[in-house]
Design an enzyme around this catalytic site. Structure first.
Site, PDB file in Angstrom:
ATOM      1  CG  ASP A 214      61.711  -0.987  55.082  1.00 18.33           C
ATOM      2  OD1 ASP A 214      62.792  -1.600  54.994  1.00 18.33           O
ATOM      3  OD2 ASP A 214      60.733  -1.224  54.359  1.00 18.33           O
TER       4      ASP A 214
ATOM      5  CB  SER B 182      74.580 -15.710  53.264  1.00 18.10           C
ATOM      6  OG  SER B 182      74.352 -17.103  53.416  1.00 18.10           O
TER       7      SER B 182
ATOM      8  CE1 TYR C 171      68.675 -14.535  53.540  1.00 14.11           C
ATOM      9  CE2 TYR C 171      70.486 -16.000  52.951  1.00 14.11           C
ATOM     10  CZ  TYR C 171      69.905 -15.104  53.828  1.00 14.11           C
ATOM     11  OH  TYR C 171      70.557 -14.765  54.984  1.00 14.11           O
TER      12      TYR C 171
ATOM     13  CE  LYS D 267      72.120 -12.352  53.355  1.00 16.42           C
ATOM     14  NZ  LYS D 267      72.349 -11.172  54.231  1.00 16.42           N
TER      15      LYS D 267
END
Length: 251
Positions: free
Chosen positions: A64, A143, A156, A160
């Site tokens: 991980d 992103s 998210y 990012k």
């Protein structure tokens, strides 16, 4: 193998699928030795076999990336396999789920930041001693959502955005050590994960209708951008956020 990255060694996280896997293939084609990092051993093993058939050398580290020990093992594996480390590509990421901030639990928020931001910190911390002698190049996959406000994607997008800002800060901090740091900001990319998501066909059609290039992207297109940023062709580029989204973020 001869190429722009010949005799170099890079760590690639999230190498079991998607952009990470495509990046591993591209770096192998460019002559690099690759340390593939991911949670599941089976996809990593399959990627090693593919790279081996293409004449590239790769080894795996299962773990991980949010755990610091994984970064430590990856750096040690690079030094053991190649006697050097020239940088890394942090492509591991959390699944993209549409959920309002009010519906997002603290655990979900933390896990999103762990895999994107905390993992990047771990990689930098453990890679620095290995990069101290010859410098190197680091690329973080962010992103275009770092630049856009989309309903339901607060966690998210924030993670990012943090990756993009951290890459800039690291470029300033590590530049005197001859270490370049850049981020790549993809738009909608066709991968096994995105193809399997609910509403993919409709989302892809809508994205293509808005984007100037009138299509979604492919993982190997992002991999090509990453290979450029790692190579000496980008030797004077650092702290850059390279948007690779077919123009969607400007339309």
């Amino acid at each position: 193998m001869n190429g722009r990255l010949s005799a170099r060694c890079y760590i690639v996280t999230g190498a079991g699928s998607g952009i990470g896997r495509a990046t591993a293939h591209r770096l192998g084609q460019e002559g690099a030795t690759i340390v593939l990092v991911g949670r599941r051993t089976e996809p990593l093993a399959a990627c090693v076999m593919e790279l081996d058939r293409g004449g590239a050398r790769a080894i795996t580290v299962a773990g991980d990336v949010a755990q610091e020990a994984t970064a430590e093992r990856a750096v040690a594996a690079a030094q053991s396999a190649a006697g050097r480390l020239d940088g890394f590509v942090h492509a591991a990421g959390a699944a993209l789920r549409s959920r309002s901030l009010g519906e997002t639990t603290a655990a979900e928020w933390d896990s999103t930041f762990d895999v994107h931001v905390r993992a990047l910190r771990h990689l930098v911390r453990h890679a620095l001693p290995a990069l101290a002698e010859r410098g190197g190049a680091l690329v973080a996959i962010a992103s275009n959502l770092a630049l856009l406000g989309i309903e339901g994607l607060a966690a998210y997008s924030a993670a990012k955005g943090a990756v993009t800002s951290l890459a800039r800060a690291l470029a300033v901090e590590l530049g005197p050590r001859r270490i370049r740091v850049n981020a790549v900001l993809p738009g909608l990319i066709e991968t096994p994960a995105t193809r399997g998501a609910d509403g993919f066909a409709a989302n892809a059609a809508g994205y293509a209708a808005r984007a100037p290039l009138r299509r979604i992207g492919q993982a190997d297109e992002i991999a090509a951008a990453v290979a450029f940023l790692l190579s000496d062709d980008a030797s004077f580029i650092t702290g850059h956020a390279l948007v690779a989204d077919g123009g969607a973020s400007i339309a």
